[in-house]
Scaffold this active site. Sequence first.
Site, PDB file in Angstrom:
ATOM      1  N   THR A  86       0.866  -1.172   0.000  1.00  0.00           N
ATOM      2  CA  THR A  86       0.000   0.000   0.000  1.00  0.00           C
ATOM      3  C   THR A  86       0.903   1.221   0.000  1.00  0.00           C
ATOM      4  OG1 THR A  86      -1.792  -1.123   1.182  1.00  0.00           O
ATOM      5  CG2 THR A  86      -1.766   1.285   1.251  1.00  0.00           C
ATOM      6  N   LYS A 161      -7.763   1.331  -2.777  1.00  0.00           N
ATOM      7  CA  LYS A 161      -7.356   0.944  -1.425  1.00  0.00           C
ATOM      8  C   LYS A 161      -7.443   2.119  -0.459  1.00  0.00           C
ATOM      9  CE  LYS A 161      -5.483  -1.281   2.042  1.00  0.00           C
ATOM     10  NZ  LYS A 161      -4.175  -1.949   2.063  1.00  0.00           N
ATOM     11  N   LYS A 236      -0.954   5.399   8.473  1.00  0.00           N
ATOM     12  CA  LYS A 236      -0.274   5.444   7.171  1.00  0.00           C
ATOM     13  C   LYS A 236      -1.282   5.573   6.037  1.00  0.00           C
ATOM     14  CE  LYS A 236       1.996   2.357   3.877  1.00  0.00           C
ATOM     15  NZ  LYS A 236       2.463   0.977   3.621  1.00  0.00           N
TER      16      LYS A 236
END
Length: 289
Positions: A86, A161, A236
């Site tokens: 990611t 995502k 994050k």
Amino acid sequence: MKIAFIGLGNMGAPMAANLSKAGHAVVGFDTMAKPEGLTLAASAVEAVDGADVVITMLPNGQILRAVADQVIPAMKPGAVLCDCSTVDVDSAKAVAAQASAAGLGALDAPVSGGTGGATNGTLTFMVGGDDASFATVAPLFDIMGQKAVHCGAAGAGQSAKICNNMILGVTMIATCEAFALADKLGLDRQKMFDVVSTSSGYSWTMNAYCPAPGVGPKSPADNGYKPGFAAELMLKDLRLSQQAATSADADTPMGQLAAALYEQFVETEDGKGMDFSAMLPRFEKRGRP
């Protein structure tokens, strides 16, 4: 297929192991982790030699770019670089362009499902890239996961995502706030769950990953909030969502607030190393500002 797997941490190691168990020839590399049961190379360049597909699972976009600089020149023509990390959308697009210029296929294919999904082969892949590369890697997605959605061109997987996880972060905060409020109103947590889980407030964070221990299906809340998905990883992802929102000139006030709350929780409170659902005990201890 002959597969190179670079990044053998908590996610990468079980994903690589599942590919190996399915009969593929897997060679792994990691600068730190040395999981047993996998064939390991001495370097990333050695790992990708002759590989049909190179899969990466790395901490951030900067590391992805550095690994890509090493492995792309060493990959055989026509091979596919499939990044399951990611990372920021810009890094995903840059690596895809670099691979394409070298005559390689490229996919950005971040995952949802955590370490349990990686171990059990039930991950969901959100994939960006060209049709031919997706078709090549699709059989591997079927081994490592339960679903792979081809979202569009390069960068589309990362876009999906971070949008998904922005919803997840915002929803978890709202779920934890609601339980903390219910406690102070004297409402039994089980009754709260019974109502919300079958009413208009239902959500994945309530119904599948309830932050209240002893309520709903088993979750990290029932294990002392040891992480299934760590708060620092949620931070994050929320930061990535806001980086993308800035680039795209998108107004995301709830995502921005969620990022600020998780930043406070992780960096100035006791959230680091805890599951992202540990926001509930945080709110329990706080009064109204």
